[in-house]
Structures are given as C-alpha cells and as structure tokens.
Design a protein around this motif. Structure first.
Motif, PDB file in Angstrom:
ATOM      1  N   ASN A 177      69.228  62.799 114.134  1.00  8.60           N
ATOM      2  CA  ASN A 177      69.583  64.139 113.157  1.00  8.60           C
ATOM      3  C   ASN A 177      70.026  65.082 113.752  1.00  8.60           C
ATOM      4  N   THR A 178      71.328  65.520 113.177  1.00 11.61           N
ATOM      5  CA  THR A 178      72.054  66.578 113.828  1.00 11.61           C
ATOM      6  C   THR A 178      72.044  67.905 113.087  1.00 11.61           C
ATOM      7  N   ALA A 179      71.890  69.097 113.540  1.00  7.95           N
ATOM      8  CA  ALA A 179      72.050  70.424 112.830  1.00  7.95           C
ATOM      9  C   ALA A 179      72.556  71.411 113.385  1.00  7.95           C
ATOM     10  N   LEU A 180      73.173  72.372 112.827  1.00 12.60           N
ATOM     11  CA  LEU A 180      73.660  73.721 113.505  1.00 12.60           C
ATOM     12  C   LEU A 180      72.687  74.545 113.435  1.00 12.60           C
ATOM     13  N   LEU A 181      72.465  75.138 114.648  1.00 14.22           N
ATOM     14  CA  LEU A 181      71.526  76.601 114.833  1.00 14.22           C
ATOM     15  C   LEU A 181      72.153  77.656 113.895  1.00 14.22           C
ATOM     16  N   ASN A 182      71.505  78.212 113.065  1.00 12.86           N
ATOM     17  CA  ASN A 182      71.579  79.239 112.126  1.00 12.86           C
ATOM     18  C   ASN A 182      70.588  80.297 111.974  1.00 12.86           C
ATOM     19  N   ILE A 183      70.895  81.521 111.324  1.00  9.58           N
ATOM     20  CA  ILE A 183      69.892  82.442 110.871  1.00  9.58           C
ATOM     21  C   ILE A 183      68.971  81.997 109.577  1.00  9.58           C
TER      22      ILE A 183
END
Length: 333
Positions: A177-183
């Motif tokens: 599972n891939t995700a973008l690091l965000n606020i």
C-alpha cells in the motif's frame, strides 16, 4: 561461484573503518555463504583483518591509497580523483564487475560520485534516497529522504513506483500500500504538487501497488502503509524526528529504571519485555539506505553503525540483487 551475489564494498568510509567494515563482512559471511565481496581500500590493513577468517574464494581486495574523507564536500570528493575507494567501488558496478555497491562513507559524496558514474533508469528524472522503517506490522519503505529538496508531481509518481518496486524486491509475496506524506488525510489538504500527484496516482491503476491516498506523520508507524512518499526535505525532517523520538524514549526509560531502587527492581522484573523493546528499536536492524533511480543500485550504510549494522546492510544488498530491483523499476515505470 557465478551464482554468488557480487558486492562492491568501499572499506574506507565511516567511523572505525576498515575494521568495522571487514568485521561486518566476516559476520555476514558466517550467516550467508552466497555473497562475493570485492573490497576497495588499503590492502595491507584489510588483508590483516580478513586473512584466515573467510575463504579467498569469497573475496578480492583492490588496493587504493586515496579515500574520500568525511569532511569533504561532494565537489571536493569528486575532485579528489578516480582512484579513491568510493569511486572505484562505484565504477566496478558501472563496468558490471559487481552487482551492487555499498559504502558507509560521506553521503553527499556517494550520491554525487554515483550520479557521475551511473546512468539514470530511462524515464526517471531524479534518483531518490530510500530506507526501511519499522512499523507495528513489519517494515515500511520511505522515500525521498534528502536527495531532492524540491520535487514535481512526476518525481513523486516515480518515487511511488520505485518505492513499491523496492518493497516487492525485499518482500516478493506482498503487494504494498503506497501513500503520500501530507499534513492531512483530506483531498484538499497540502500544496498543489501533492494534490496533483494525488490525482495522478488515484487515477493510475497499478499491478505494482495499491494507492492509499495521504498519510499523516502520526500514522507512519501504524503499518497500514508499506511505501511512504515525500519530497526530500519533508522526508528528511520526518526521519530525523523519528530517530530523535526513539532515542529520547530509550534514554528516558534508562533514567527511570536506573534512578531509584524501585526502578532497578522494576527493570529486573521486566527484563524480558525491556530486551524485546530494545531490540525492536535497535537502529542496526534497519541500517542501509538505498539510492534508487540509477541503473545500478547503491546502498549507504550509516557511518556510525557497528559491524552488525553493516552486516545487516549487506543483507539488504543481497535481497535487492536477488529481488531484481532495477528490472522491476524498468518494468513498472
């Protein structure tokens, strides 16, 4: 011997080299007889450390007088010449004499010399520095950790593909599972580059990974995401914060259990649990950052680790080569 993984080793980088590096090679060889080490550095010193510890069929020493210093800037390291242990180790991968290169030396110098010697994988604009992080369920791949301060949406999409390919090389039976690091986790959160990348990955159907949207900093260790993607500035801050927090917790626990008689008694009663906790946070287990995007893999061992940590980074080298990382990236890009 043709079935051995051929690892080019810069033996002169990092604290306590070459002894720590050679001790790591010896320790690794005891556990795994499937590696061949092409070792670059001072032959007299290295031979004295390794002689009689490993059969000569499993290593070769290439003598170098010149070394890249820890205090060198990347430009100074490149100017130091093509006869340094770091340059020659990377060059051996370029010439296909070895499968992968590892160094515990100067990170900036390693990245620059690697980029000078090795080509980019076709259709990838920027390489990324990635590493393994522990989580509640196992391990995560995180990138970029500092190679690129500024990134566009294509770079972040490329990092997603490369990170997933790395994860598949290390854990071939799992689809990450891939995700973008965000606020934040909402679609409207973040800057325009992050939001544009989200749209591209959300519409992109990949056999290589599942896109899980955004992930916040407090969720990094949950284990629900296996590949975490960010620009190099954000990723490096997250890495240093995680390392600092882990060290803070470990140091505070030591103070609690050593400060009073009651604390010492609690430590004795909880010895087994404390040992498990210490092992879980042992940075040596996760040693070995991977510079990916070039047409040959480059592994950076932490300069301050010991021989066990260096041996663990050699294990990462073996898994990357056996997992056919570069071909996986080419296939998926």
């Amino acid at each position: 011997m043709s079935d051995l993984t051929k690892i080019a080793v810069d033996a002169m980088g990092g604290d306590g080299s070459p002894k720590k590096i050679v001790d790591g090679i010896i320790y690794n060889h005891k556990l795994n007889k499937k590696n061949f080490f092409k070792i670059f550095g001072n032959k007299v010193n290295i031979e004295a450390l390794i002689k009689g510890k490993i059969n000569k069929d499993f290593y070769e020493i290439i003598h170098t007088d010149n070394v890249v210093k820890s205090t060198d800037s990347p430009l100074e390291a490149a100017k130091r010449g093509k006869d340094t242990s770091m340059w020659l180790a990377i060059e051996s991968v370029k010439k296909k004499e070895t499968d992968i290169v590892i160094s515990a030396g100067n990170t900036g110098a390693l990245l620059v010399i690697a980029k000078l010697n090795l080509k980019m994988i076709e259709n990838i604009d920027k390489p990324a520095l990635s590493a393994l992080w522990p989580n509640k369920k196992g391990m995560s791949v995180v990138l970029d950790l500092g190679a690129n301060i500024e990134c566009n949406s294509k770079n972040l999409v490329d990092f997603s593909i490369m990170g997933a390919s790395l994860y598949k090389s290390l854990y071939p039976n799992e689809k990450p599972n891939t995700a973008l690091l965000n606020i934040g986790s909402e679609e409207l959160k973040g800057n325009e580059i992050i939001k544009e990348t989200f749209q591209i990955l959300n519409e992109k159907k990949s056999d290589n990974f599942n896109f899980s949207g955004y992930i916040e900093g407090n969720e990094l260790m949950d284990g629900n995401v296996n590949v975490i993607v960010s620009d190099g500035f954000t990723g490096n801050v997250a890495l240093k914060t995680a390392e600092g927090t882990a060290n803070f917790i470990t140091d505070e626990l030591k103070k609690v259990f050593k400060g009073t008689i009651l604390g010492k008694l609690s430590a004795i009663l909880n010895f087994s649990n404390l040992t498990k906790f210490k092992k879980r946070l042992d940075p040596r287990l996760y040693n070995g950052a991977i510079f990916i995007g070039l047409d040959s893999p480059v592994v950076k061992s932490h300069g301050g680790t010991d021989h066990i940590g260096f041996s663990n980074s050699l294990n990462v080298c073996t898994k990357i080569v056996n997992g056919n990382l570069i071909q996986k990236i080419r296939d998926n890009i």
